[in-house]
Design a protein around this motif. Structure first.
Motif, PDB file in Angstrom:
ATOM      1  N   ASP A 297       0.839  -1.198   0.000  1.00  0.00           N
ATOM      2  CA  ASP A 297       0.000   0.000   0.000  1.00  0.00           C
ATOM      3  C   ASP A 297       0.873   1.247   0.000  1.00  0.00           C
ATOM      4  OD1 ASP A 297      -2.181  -1.653   0.055  1.00  0.00           O
ATOM      5  OD2 ASP A 297      -2.401  -1.601   2.236  1.00  0.00           O
ATOM      6  N   SER A 298       2.090   1.109   0.547  1.00  0.00           N
ATOM      7  CA  SER A 298       2.983   2.270   0.626  1.00  0.00           C
ATOM      8  C   SER A 298       3.826   2.395  -0.648  1.00  0.00           C
ATOM      9  CB  SER A 298       3.899   2.094   1.856  1.00  0.00           C
ATOM     10  OG  SER A 298       5.202   2.525   1.564  1.00  0.00           O
ATOM     11  N   GLU A 299       3.778   3.564  -1.280  1.00  0.00           N
ATOM     12  CA  GLU A 299       4.558   3.782  -2.503  1.00  0.00           C
ATOM     13  C   GLU A 299       6.052   3.726  -2.210  1.00  0.00           C
ATOM     14  OE1 GLU A 299       5.857   3.747  -6.035  1.00  0.00           O
ATOM     15  OE2 GLU A 299       3.807   3.210  -5.482  1.00  0.00           O
ATOM     16  N   GLN A 300       6.428   4.124  -0.988  1.00  0.00           N
ATOM     17  CA  GLN A 300       7.842   4.041  -0.590  1.00  0.00           C
ATOM     18  C   GLN A 300       8.326   2.584  -0.595  1.00  0.00           C
ATOM     19  OE1 GLN A 300       8.180   5.679   3.332  1.00  0.00           O
ATOM     20  NE2 GLN A 300      10.144   6.616   2.813  1.00  0.00           N
ATOM     21  N   ALA A 301       7.483   1.687  -0.105  1.00  0.00           N
ATOM     22  CA  ALA A 301       7.853   0.266  -0.075  1.00  0.00           C
ATOM     23  C   ALA A 301       7.923  -0.289  -1.501  1.00  0.00           C
ATOM     24  CB  ALA A 301       6.851  -0.526   0.766  1.00  0.00           C
ATOM     25  N   ASN A 302       6.991   0.119  -2.371  1.00  0.00           N
ATOM     26  CA  ASN A 302       7.051  -0.328  -3.775  1.00  0.00           C
ATOM     27  C   ASN A 302       8.316   0.198  -4.454  1.00  0.00           C
ATOM     28  OD1 ASN A 302       4.613  -1.798  -3.810  1.00  0.00           O
ATOM     29  ND2 ASN A 302       3.441   0.117  -3.994  1.00  0.00           N
ATOM     30  N   ALA A 303       8.689   1.438  -4.140  1.00  0.00           N
ATOM     31  CA  ALA A 303       9.897   2.026  -4.731  1.00  0.00           C
ATOM     32  C   ALA A 303      11.127   1.264  -4.243  1.00  0.00           C
ATOM     33  CB  ALA A 303       9.996   3.505  -4.360  1.00  0.00           C
ATOM     34  N   SER A 304      11.114   0.839  -2.979  1.00  0.00           N
ATOM     35  CA  SER A 304      12.243   0.087  -2.423  1.00  0.00           C
ATOM     36  C   SER A 304      12.367  -1.282  -3.113  1.00  0.00           C
ATOM     37  CB  SER A 304      12.049  -0.070  -0.916  1.00  0.00           C
ATOM     38  OG  SER A 304      12.852  -1.084  -0.399  1.00  0.00           O
ATOM     39  N   LEU A 305      11.206  -1.881  -3.404  1.00  0.00           N
ATOM     40  CA  LEU A 305      11.201  -3.167  -4.126  1.00  0.00           C
ATOM     41  C   LEU A 305      11.842  -2.984  -5.509  1.00  0.00           C
ATOM     42  CD1 LEU A 305      10.097  -6.066  -3.712  1.00  0.00           C
ATOM     43  CD2 LEU A 305       7.896  -5.252  -4.531  1.00  0.00           C
ATOM     44  N   ARG A 306      11.445  -1.931  -6.217  1.00  0.00           N
ATOM     45  CA  ARG A 306      12.019  -1.643  -7.545  1.00  0.00           C
ATOM     46  C   ARG A 306      13.517  -1.407  -7.438  1.00  0.00           C
ATOM     47  NH1 ARG A 306       7.148   1.099  -8.201  1.00  0.00           N
ATOM     48  NH2 ARG A 306       7.944   3.097  -7.511  1.00  0.00           N
ATOM     49  N   ASP A 307      13.903  -0.669  -6.424  1.00  0.00           N
ATOM     50  CA  ASP A 307      15.312  -0.339  -6.231  1.00  0.00           C
ATOM     51  C   ASP A 307      16.128  -1.611  -5.970  1.00  0.00           C
ATOM     52  OD1 ASP A 307      17.457   1.606  -5.698  1.00  0.00           O
ATOM     53  OD2 ASP A 307      17.373   0.745  -3.686  1.00  0.00           O
ATOM     54  N   SER A 308      15.593  -2.502  -5.120  1.00  0.00           N
ATOM     55  CA  SER A 308      16.307  -3.753  -4.814  1.00  0.00           C
ATOM     56  C   SER A 308      16.459  -4.596  -6.077  1.00  0.00           C
ATOM     57  CB  SER A 308      15.547  -4.576  -3.779  1.00  0.00           C
ATOM     58  OG  SER A 308      15.743  -4.065  -2.499  1.00  0.00           O
ATOM     59  N   ALA A 309      15.409  -4.616  -6.916  1.00  0.00           N
ATOM     60  CA  ALA A 309      15.450  -5.436  -8.125  1.00  0.00           C
ATOM     61  C   ALA A 309      16.553  -4.975  -9.077  1.00  0.00           C
ATOM     62  CB  ALA A 309      14.098  -5.390  -8.828  1.00  0.00           C
ATOM     63  N   GLU A 310      16.886  -3.695  -9.020  1.00  0.00           N
ATOM     64  CA  GLU A 310      17.927  -3.152  -9.905  1.00  0.00           C
ATOM     65  C   GLU A 310      19.328  -3.487  -9.422  1.00  0.00           C
ATOM     66  OE1 GLU A 310      17.305  -1.733 -12.754  1.00  0.00           O
ATOM     67  OE2 GLU A 310      15.185  -2.059 -12.325  1.00  0.00           O
ATOM     68  N   ARG A 311      19.444  -3.833  -8.140  1.00  0.00           N
ATOM     69  CA  ARG A 311      20.783  -4.039  -7.569  1.00  0.00           C
ATOM     70  C   ARG A 311      21.282  -5.452  -7.797  1.00  0.00           C
ATOM     71  NH1 ARG A 311      22.044   0.127  -3.987  1.00  0.00           N
ATOM     72  NH2 ARG A 311      20.229   1.465  -3.699  1.00  0.00           N
ATOM     73  N   LYS A 312      22.601  -5.593  -7.575  1.00  0.00           N
ATOM     74  CA  LYS A 312      23.234  -6.903  -7.632  1.00  0.00           C
ATOM     75  C   LYS A 312      22.523  -7.827  -6.632  1.00  0.00           C
ATOM     76  CE  LYS A 312      28.036  -8.356  -7.178  1.00  0.00           C
ATOM     77  NZ  LYS A 312      29.419  -7.929  -7.178  1.00  0.00           N
ATOM     78  N   GLN A 313      22.179  -9.047  -7.055  1.00  0.00           N
ATOM     79  CA  GLN A 313      21.463  -9.966  -6.173  1.00  0.00           C
ATOM     80  C   GLN A 313      22.444 -10.902  -5.476  1.00  0.00           C
ATOM     81  OE1 GLN A 313      17.712 -10.055  -6.074  1.00  0.00           O
ATOM     82  NE2 GLN A 313      18.330  -8.045  -6.782  1.00  0.00           N
ATOM     83  N   ALA A 314      22.256 -11.096  -4.187  1.00  0.00           N
ATOM     84  CA  ALA A 314      23.120 -11.997  -3.411  1.00  0.00           C
ATOM     85  C   ALA A 314      22.302 -12.531  -2.250  1.00  0.00           C
ATOM     86  CB  ALA A 314      24.336 -11.243  -2.897  1.00  0.00           C
ATOM     87  N   TYR A 315      22.725 -13.649  -1.693  1.00  0.00           N
ATOM     88  CA  TYR A 315      22.087 -14.108  -0.460  1.00  0.00           C
ATOM     89  C   TYR A 315      22.521 -13.181   0.665  1.00  0.00           C
ATOM     90  CZ  TYR A 315      21.342 -18.426  -3.043  1.00  0.00           C
ATOM     91  OH  TYR A 315      20.969 -19.345  -3.978  1.00  0.00           O
ATOM     92  N   ASN A 316      21.618 -12.925   1.604  1.00  0.00           N
ATOM     93  CA  ASN A 316      21.965 -12.018   2.696  1.00  0.00           C
ATOM     94  C   ASN A 316      22.814 -12.723   3.744  1.00  0.00           C
ATOM     95  OD1 ASN A 316      20.546  -9.442   2.150  1.00  0.00           O
ATOM     96  ND2 ASN A 316      18.807 -10.841   1.992  1.00  0.00           N
ATOM     97  N   ALA A 317      23.863 -12.061   4.171  1.00  0.00           N
ATOM     98  CA  ALA A 317      24.719 -12.594   5.223  1.00  0.00           C
ATOM     99  C   ALA A 317      24.269 -12.019   6.562  1.00  0.00           C
ATOM    100  CB  ALA A 317      26.165 -12.208   4.946  1.00  0.00           C
ATOM    101  N   ALA A 318      24.606 -12.740   7.650  1.00  0.00           N
ATOM    102  CA  ALA A 318      24.303 -12.223   8.991  1.00  0.00           C
ATOM    103  C   ALA A 318      24.959 -10.853   9.100  1.00  0.00           C
ATOM    104  CB  ALA A 318      24.862 -13.176  10.043  1.00  0.00           C
TER     105      ALA A 318
END
Ligand code: NAD
Length: 368
Positions: free
Chosen positions: A281-302
């Motif tokens: 519902d939040s446009e900020q959260a949708n924008a963050s999703l788009r931003d993450s999709a553009e970045r290098k993908q990796a498994y998250n480390a602790a």
């Protein structure tokens, strides 16, 4: 968030990347109170306990007896989930376990059986179900708005970059993750959540990625057929230079497609977009999703921090957990094991096909 209910007392088992995300989200949500943190790594547990104002338990078996714990959130490596879940359910605790519930079908079903005997609830971290735009897709599909359901499609294809020197990392070890299809189970879960138990599964996987890539079985294609006659196709890749992350459900009247790279759900009628809404519902959260999709993908480390969209997703997930704990409707209750059972069957077919190919190759070499 503000709730008028008595807080749910939570212990978090596993204080790595996602246990930290869950514990911090609970700390900031009035519906929860974090009372204990437990991890085999006591330094990590102490640090998280300090941040959320909880005590540290050094031994996971202490959780079962802890009087100030209603719900245990399990965020340890995948191969440990089923045994911990069953032990805690047997002790009468409610359990929210990160995905996948188990890394074998029988273990997933044993956890569901334990839940059936327990006074505690079993909830699995199928967080995509709780994203508002996807939850709306589920309700549209279930209420008949799409007509008779005919087809589903799920894809999570990207290029995963592996950090140097991470050779013994559990996220790169199929024996501990259950393999990529179970580790990245989200879209497979959405398909089986909406369409039901598959009656037929056909799976194949590409050759393992060359050394240094994650993990074996990095490219999977799976078709599923359901009792209703609906069919689905699921694609997963950690080696895809063209990234795709989507989930679609189509019926005789309309189709709905969530594109998680754009943060948009589109409704199609007669080939035209007839409505659109956000994944969040939040446009900020949708924008963050788009931003993450553009970045290098990796498994998250602790030690990594969750992006804003993931924090927004966990907030939605906590609302569903709290509802379930209060005995209200929650999208996390239904079909806790179906995706694991389907995914494990797909993995077994892949393993059998690989073995047959290896035998054929050695027979050919031996001139049989
Ligand atoms: N829903 C999501 O989007 C999402 C995202 C990331 C991770 N996850 C899931 O969360 C879980 C944890 O992943 P992570 O990224 O936090 O991994 P991580 O390696 O960062 O953390 C795992 C933690 O568990 C601890 N641990 C290992 N074995 C243990 C045991 N037997 N008892 C107690 N503690 C133990 C480790 O010391 C470590 O601190 C996994 O199941 C993963 O699939 C879900």
């Amino acid at each position: 968030m503000s709730h008028s209910h008595v807080p749910i007392r939570v212990a978090v088992l596993g204080s790595g990347f996602f246990g930290t995300t869950l514990a911090l989200a609970c700390r900031d949500d009035d519906a929860f109170e974090v009372t204990a943190i437990c991890d085999l790594d006591s330094t990590s547990a102490d640090e998280l306990a300090r941040r959320v104002g909880a005590r540290t338990l050094s031994d996971p078996s202490q959780l079962a007896a802890a009087a100030d714990v209603d719900l245990v959130m399990i965020a340890t490596p995948n191969h440990t989930h089923a045994a911990a879940t069953i032990a805690l359910l047997n002790a009468g605790k409610s359990v929210f376990v990160e995905k996948p519930l188990a890394i074998t079908g029988p273990d997933a079903l044993a956890a569901v059986e334990a839940a059936g005997r327990s006074t505690g609830l079993l909830l699995v971290g199928h967080v995509e179900r709780t994203m508002p735009g996807i939850k709306r897709m589920y309700h549209a599909a279930r209420s008949g708005e799409l007509g008779t359901l005919l087809e589903g499609y799920g894809s999570r294809s990207r290029l995963i970059h592996v950090p140097q020197g991470a050779d013994n990392w559990w996220k790169l070890d199929g024996a501990r993750t259950g393999g990529e299809l179970l580790h990245e189970i989200h879209e497979l879960d959405l398909l089986t959540w909406i369409l039901g138990d598959p009656v037929e599964i056909r799976a194949t996987a590409g050759a393992p990625r060359p050394a240094g890539g994650p993990p074996e079985d990095s490219v999977h294609k799976t078709t599923l057929k359901f009792a209703s006659g609906a069919v689905a196709y699921h694609e997963l890749s950690t080696s895809a230079h063209v990234a795709d992350w989507r989930f679609r459900i189509s019926g005789t009247l309309a189709a709905l497609e969530a594109n998680l790279r754009t943060g948009v759900v589109s409704q199609y009628t007669d080939g035209q977009v007839s409505a659109q809404w956000g994944i969040f519902d939040s446009e900020q959260a949708n924008a963050s999703l788009r931003d993450s999709a553009e970045r290098k993908q990796a498994y998250n480390a602790a030690g990594a921090t969750s992006p804003l969209w993931m924090q927004a997703a966990v907030e939605c997930e906590l609302a569903e957990i709290a509802a379930a704990m209060r005995g209200e409707e929650s999208v996390l209750i239904e079909a806790p094991a179906t995706a694991v059972v389907a995914g494990a069957e797909a993995m077994a077919q892949v393993a059998a096909a690989r073995q047959a190919a290896a035998h054929a190759a050695s027979d050919a070499l031996a001139g049989v």
